[in-house]
Each structure stands twice: as C-alpha cells, then as structure tokens.
Design a protein around this motif. Structure first.
Motif, PDB file in Angstrom:
ATOM      1  N   LEU A 112    -137.342  -9.909  54.265  1.00  0.00           N
ATOM      2  CA  LEU A 112    -136.606 -11.168  54.110  1.00  0.00           C
ATOM      3  C   LEU A 112    -137.037 -12.183  55.169  1.00  0.00           C
ATOM      4  O   LEU A 112    -137.131 -13.382  54.883  1.00  0.00           O
ATOM      5  N   LYS A 113    -137.310 -11.699  56.359  1.00  0.00           N
ATOM      6  CA  LYS A 113    -137.802 -12.599  57.411  1.00  0.00           C
ATOM      7  C   LYS A 113    -139.119 -13.239  56.993  1.00  0.00           C
ATOM      8  O   LYS A 113    -139.332 -14.444  57.186  1.00  0.00           O
ATOM      9  N   TRP A 114    -140.021 -12.435  56.399  1.00  0.00           N
ATOM     10  CA  TRP A 114    -141.296 -12.982  55.949  1.00  0.00           C
ATOM     11  C   TRP A 114    -141.059 -14.053  54.892  1.00  0.00           C
ATOM     12  O   TRP A 114    -141.645 -15.145  54.962  1.00  0.00           O
ATOM     13  N   LEU A 115    -140.230 -13.768  53.911  1.00  0.00           N
ATOM     14  CA  LEU A 115    -139.991 -14.721  52.826  1.00  0.00           C
ATOM     15  C   LEU A 115    -139.420 -16.032  53.355  1.00  0.00           C
ATOM     16  O   LEU A 115    -139.903 -17.122  53.025  1.00  0.00           O
TER      17      LEU A 115
ATOM     18  N   GLY B 247    -141.073 -20.142  53.496  1.00  0.00           N
ATOM     19  CA  GLY B 247    -140.546 -21.179  52.615  1.00  0.00           C
ATOM     20  C   GLY B 247    -139.920 -20.723  51.318  1.00  0.00           C
ATOM     21  O   GLY B 247    -139.664 -21.540  50.425  1.00  0.00           O
ATOM     22  N   TYR B 248    -139.632 -19.429  51.185  1.00  0.00           N
ATOM     23  CA  TYR B 248    -138.956 -18.920  50.000  1.00  0.00           C
ATOM     24  C   TYR B 248    -137.443 -18.917  50.237  1.00  0.00           C
ATOM     25  O   TYR B 248    -136.987 -18.853  51.375  1.00  0.00           O
ATOM     26  N   GLU B 249    -136.693 -18.956  49.141  1.00  0.00           N
ATOM     27  CA  GLU B 249    -135.229 -18.966  49.241  1.00  0.00           C
ATOM     28  C   GLU B 249    -134.662 -17.607  48.849  1.00  0.00           C
ATOM     29  O   GLU B 249    -135.143 -16.974  47.902  1.00  0.00           O
TER      30      GLU B 249
ATOM     31  N   GLU C  60    -117.846  -8.032  44.917  1.00  0.00           N
ATOM     32  CA  GLU C  60    -119.249  -7.948  44.505  1.00  0.00           C
ATOM     33  C   GLU C  60    -120.098  -9.033  45.180  1.00  0.00           C
ATOM     34  O   GLU C  60    -121.170  -8.760  45.715  1.00  0.00           O
ATOM     35  N   ILE C  61    -119.614 -10.263  45.134  1.00  0.00           N
ATOM     36  CA  ILE C  61    -120.388 -11.371  45.711  1.00  0.00           C
ATOM     37  C   ILE C  61    -120.327 -11.332  47.232  1.00  0.00           C
ATOM     38  O   ILE C  61    -121.349 -11.460  47.920  1.00  0.00           O
ATOM     39  N   GLY C  62    -119.129 -11.135  47.758  1.00  0.00           N
ATOM     40  CA  GLY C  62    -118.972 -11.100  49.210  1.00  0.00           C
ATOM     41  C   GLY C  62    -119.697  -9.938  49.849  1.00  0.00           C
ATOM     42  O   GLY C  62    -120.271 -10.065  50.945  1.00  0.00           O
ATOM     43  N   GLY C  63    -119.706  -8.789  49.172  1.00  0.00           N
ATOM     44  CA  GLY C  63    -120.414  -7.638  49.719  1.00  0.00           C
ATOM     45  C   GLY C  63    -121.907  -7.890  49.826  1.00  0.00           C
ATOM     46  O   GLY C  63    -122.550  -7.504  50.817  1.00  0.00           O
ATOM     47  N   MET C  64    -122.480  -8.565  48.807  1.00  0.00           N
ATOM     48  CA  MET C  64    -123.909  -8.891  48.875  1.00  0.00           C
ATOM     49  C   MET C  64    -124.168  -9.937  49.949  1.00  0.00           C
ATOM     50  O   MET C  64    -125.171  -9.863  50.672  1.00  0.00           O
ATOM     51  N   GLU C  65    -123.267 -10.903  50.057  1.00  0.00           N
ATOM     52  CA  GLU C  65    -123.434 -11.932  51.086  1.00  0.00           C
ATOM     53  C   GLU C  65    -123.378 -11.310  52.482  1.00  0.00           C
ATOM     54  O   GLU C  65    -124.162 -11.683  53.369  1.00  0.00           O
ATOM     55  N   ASP C  66    -122.451 -10.367  52.671  1.00  0.00           N
ATOM     56  CA  ASP C  66    -122.369  -9.693  53.971  1.00  0.00           C
ATOM     57  C   ASP C  66    -123.684  -9.000  54.305  1.00  0.00           C
ATOM     58  O   ASP C  66    -124.162  -9.045  55.445  1.00  0.00           O
ATOM     59  N   GLN C  67    -124.277  -8.342  53.313  1.00  0.00           N
ATOM     60  CA  GLN C  67    -125.539  -7.639  53.532  1.00  0.00           C
ATOM     61  C   GLN C  67    -126.661  -8.617  53.880  1.00  0.00           C
ATOM     62  O   GLN C  67    -127.452  -8.371  54.805  1.00  0.00           O
ATOM     63  N   ILE C  68    -126.714  -9.723  53.170  1.00  0.00           N
ATOM     64  CA  ILE C  68    -127.768 -10.708  53.429  1.00  0.00           C
ATOM     65  C   ILE C  68    -127.608 -11.326  54.815  1.00  0.00           C
ATOM     66  O   ILE C  68    -128.586 -11.475  55.563  1.00  0.00           O
ATOM     67  N   VAL C  69    -126.380 -11.673  55.169  1.00  0.00           N
ATOM     68  CA  VAL C  69    -126.144 -12.267  56.490  1.00  0.00           C
ATOM     69  C   VAL C  69    -126.495 -11.272  57.594  1.00  0.00           C
ATOM     70  O   VAL C  69    -127.081 -11.642  58.622  1.00  0.00           O
ATOM     71  N   ALA C  70    -126.170 -10.005  57.374  1.00  0.00           N
ATOM     72  CA  ALA C  70    -126.496  -8.992  58.383  1.00  0.00           C
ATOM     73  C   ALA C  70    -128.002  -8.867  58.577  1.00  0.00           C
ATOM     74  O   ALA C  70    -128.472  -8.616  59.689  1.00  0.00           O
ATOM     75  N   LEU C  71    -128.761  -9.061  57.505  1.00  0.00           N
ATOM     76  CA  LEU C  71    -130.214  -8.904  57.583  1.00  0.00           C
ATOM     77  C   LEU C  71    -130.937 -10.171  58.035  1.00  0.00           C
ATOM     78  O   LEU C  71    -132.015 -10.083  58.634  1.00  0.00           O
ATOM     79  N   THR C  72    -130.358 -11.329  57.724  1.00  0.00           N
ATOM     80  CA  THR C  72    -131.065 -12.589  57.982  1.00  0.00           C
ATOM     81  C   THR C  72    -130.378 -13.491  58.986  1.00  0.00           C
ATOM     82  O   THR C  72    -131.006 -14.411  59.522  1.00  0.00           O
ATOM     83  N   GLY C  73    -129.079 -13.307  59.193  1.00  0.00           N
ATOM     84  CA  GLY C  73    -128.334 -14.189  60.076  1.00  0.00           C
ATOM     85  C   GLY C  73    -127.935 -15.497  59.424  1.00  0.00           C
ATOM     86  O   GLY C  73    -127.437 -16.396  60.099  1.00  0.00           O
ATOM     87  N   ALA C  74    -128.126 -15.623  58.110  1.00  0.00           N
ATOM     88  CA  ALA C  74    -127.823 -16.880  57.417  1.00  0.00           C
ATOM     89  C   ALA C  74    -127.184 -16.612  56.072  1.00  0.00           C
ATOM     90  O   ALA C  74    -127.451 -15.586  55.427  1.00  0.00           O
ATOM     91  N   HIS C  75    -126.347 -17.547  55.640  1.00  0.00           N
ATOM     92  CA  HIS C  75    -125.729 -17.480  54.322  1.00  0.00           C
ATOM     93  C   HIS C  75    -126.687 -17.995  53.252  1.00  0.00           C
ATOM     94  O   HIS C  75    -127.637 -18.728  53.531  1.00  0.00           O
ATOM     95  N   THR C  76    -126.412 -17.606  52.031  1.00  0.00           N
ATOM     96  CA  THR C  76    -127.178 -18.120  50.903  1.00  0.00           C
ATOM     97  C   THR C  76    -126.564 -19.433  50.406  1.00  0.00           C
ATOM     98  O   THR C  76    -125.412 -19.748  50.708  1.00  0.00           O
TER      99      THR C  76
END
Length: 372
Positions: free
Chosen positions: A211-214, A218-220, A242-258
């Motif tokens: 995810l850091k590479w993407l 310049g990828y979203e 469902e949505i919040g759980g995925m958002e939590d995972q993404i934020v944990a990995l990237t430090g940013a919200h979608t």
C-alpha cells in the motif's frame, strides 16, 4: 468555497430488470439504488476534509467566491479550448475491473492481454486516467483535448498488484501494465483506484509495503468492506461494522483514511447514509455503484456523488448485453460520438462547454463556466 459537485435527481439502477445482472459477478448482480443527497456535506468529525477544488483554480485561492447567477452571461472560451472542442459537461467512463488473470475463469475475469489491450486503447485514443477521489472532487487536471477516465479495481486480488523480490510491481499485474503504458505512451498517467477487502492483494505481511508503494506512486486506496458483504441485507450496525472494520485496517496499514467507497455487488443498504459516514471512523466523498454506463460529469446538474455509475470491462459479448453496455461497446460509442464525452479545456480553473450545453451546467460552477 463551493464544492465541485452538484447533486441531482434520484438515479435508480435495477440491474435485474434491465437484464444487466452479471451471473457470477460479485459487484453487478444485485440491484443498485440511490437516494437524493444534499450537496455540501462536511467531512466526518475528526477527519481532515478532502480537497474539493482544482489545484490552481480561483476556488482554491482564498478569495471570496462569486455568488452564482442564473442570469449573468458566461464568458467566452479560449481559442484553444474551442479548437479542441472542449466539453467538460460530457460523459466520463469509470471502468470496473475484477480479476486480471492469464487464463480467465469467471465471467468478470479479464485476461492479462485483454487488460493490456484496453489500456493501450485508452492511451491511443487520448484518455487520461485520474483517481476516483479526483473525479468526485472535480480535480480534473488533464491536457487540452484529452478525456478523463477512472480505472477502478474491486476486491484487491493478486492480479491487480503484487511485489517482486526487489519491491517493484510484479510482472503482468494491472499496476505493472499501467506503469508500462506510461513509459510507452508519453503523457499517459499510471494511476487507478483499488477498492480493498481484508485480503489485500494476497500480500500477507507485505500488505503495508504494498500500500505504501501504491500511494507513493499516485494510486488511490478505497474501501470495499471487510468481507465483500451484501450491505442490502445488513442492519445499520452490520453495515458500519463491515465498512468501519475495513477502514480500521486501512488506517492501521497506511495512517490515512480513504476518500471513496464502492458497494459490493452494487447493493445499497436500506439507508444509504449508513455507508456514507460513521462519525470519525469513516466519511466518504463519493460512492460508486456497479453500473452499466459512463458517469455524468461532476460539473453537471445530473451528477450524484452518492451513486456514481461504472462500466464493466468486457468485450462485445452477448452475455448481459455487453454488446451495448460494457467497456468495449461504450468506448466504441464515445469514439463515434465524440461530442458526448468529456473533453478537457486544459485549464482546471474553468469549465468549458459548447453554448448549446449551458443548461446542463450546475449553478455552483457557473462562475467558472466558459462557452463557445
């Protein structure tokens, strides 16, 4: 400052009735519906607002915003905009991809060669990829005469992206092909939006690196729920888990919200606002369906950021009327009817269109309109 969107009429896409339900398709086999949403919704508490103006435009300058007028004359377009026959009220293809594989197995799969051919076609025909977030915000900064296209990938499967031993995109993945197209087609931008489920590209403990590479290239990254759940069957609590759980995972990995979200199966919850925001946990700026036609321009009265149409990537096959409603057919149609597609004036600070199209301009953007 005005947001670069004007929400309009209710859009109802009932795929079963239209005969466009895709057997075996996880994102298009359910009816997608949308409800009217008020323009100008603020970002969820605790999350920084997403930029909603084009870089360099007067809307970003901090100067007072002109009061929209339905009577003030719209200034003339530049000679260059008229020369390229700019129409920034035209349709924008938002293409929907699922698995990219050497040998397709299911109806939604596309082969590596099919994907490469479609990307090269887009480049050859003057399309310029932008992200879903840029599209929703109206930050469409592409050269004069070119046409924005949004490439979206659902389900975060290994054919979309992977890392080789050196930390580069794995060969024959969608990202590797996009990077290749950018090298071989000057001016073609390698970018796309990836809607993630919990198994992120099959990367395992390398997911954060991927995810850091993407993001750095310049990828979203977008949200597609934890388990690819049918949200129309869930309670408010279930939808938000469902949505919040995925958002939590993404934020944990990237430090940013979608910024954007795509409905699994195109299925809308009983109350669509459950999917749009949940306090500080998530708050989207746009939501994408599993539709069957190009999207309206974000500068038109017909644009609804909570129900953005997409087009399945597929050839002119008989199944599900892809002879008319999938990517090859729509790209052929827009090639034959160029005045119906979005063509850029090259200036992100203005919205240019033929004079006959003026009534389709959303009032919020009238101060930036240019006509010829």
């Amino acid at each position: 400052m005005p947001l670069l969107h004007k929400l309009a009429a209710v859009l109802v896409v009932v795929a079963v009735v239209l005969g466009l339900t895709l057997p075996g398709d996880r994102d298009a086999r359910r009816a997608a519906t949308a409800v009217r949403a008020a323009a100008g919704e603020k970002a969820a508490a605790g999350r920084p607002p997403v930029p909603s103006v084009a870089p360099g435009s007067p809307r970003a300058s901090g100067t007072p915003t002109p009061t929209p007028s339905v009577t003030a004359p719209i200034p003339p377009a530049t000679a260059e905009a008229a020369r390229v026959r700019a129409d920034e009220l035209g349709m924008v293809p938002v293409l929907m991809y699922h698995r990219i594989m050497k040998k397709p197995e299911l109806s939604l799969d596309r082969s590596v060669q099919e994907f490469r051919d479609e990307v090269n076609r887009l480049a050859d025909e003057g399309y310029a990829p932008i992200t879903a977030a840029e599209f929703v915000a109206g930050r469409i900064d592409v050269p004069a005469g070119r046409h924005p296209v949004v490439l979206t990938f659902d389900d975060s499967t290994p054919g979309h992206f992977g890392l080789d031993a050196a930390g580069n995109p794995a060969p024959d993945t969608a990202v590797a092909i996009l990077q290749e197209a950018a090298r071989t087609h000057p001016g073609f931008r390698a970018t796309a939006t990836f809607y993630l489920n919990k198994d992120i590209f099959g990367l395992g403990d390398r997911a954060a690196d991927g995810l850091k590479w993407l993001i750095s290239h310049g990828y979203e990254i977008g949200n597609h729920t934890v388990t690819h759940a049918d949200l129309s069957r869930l309670s408010k609590q279930g939808v938000r888990a469902e949505i919040g759980g995925m958002e939590d995972q993404i934020v944990a990995l990237t430090g940013a919200h979608t910024t954007t979200f795509a409905y699994p199966f195109g299925a809308v919850p009983r109350k669509s606002e459950w999917a749009r925001a949940d306090g500080a946990r998530y708050g989207f700026k746009g939501v994408f369906l599993a539709g069957w036609k190009p999207s309206a321009s974000p500068f038109t009265t017909g644009f609804d950021r909570w129900a953005i149409d997409r087009v399945r990537s597929e050839g002119k096959i008989k199944e599900n009327d892809c002879r008319q409603f999938c990517s090859t057919a729509w790209l052929d149609y827009l090639d034959k009817h160029p005045m119906e597609r979005y063509t850029s004036d090259g200036d992100p600070a203005t919205v240019t269109f033929p004079a006959a199209e003026e009534k389709r301009l959303a009032p919020s953007f009238r101060p930036y309109g240019r006509r010829y």
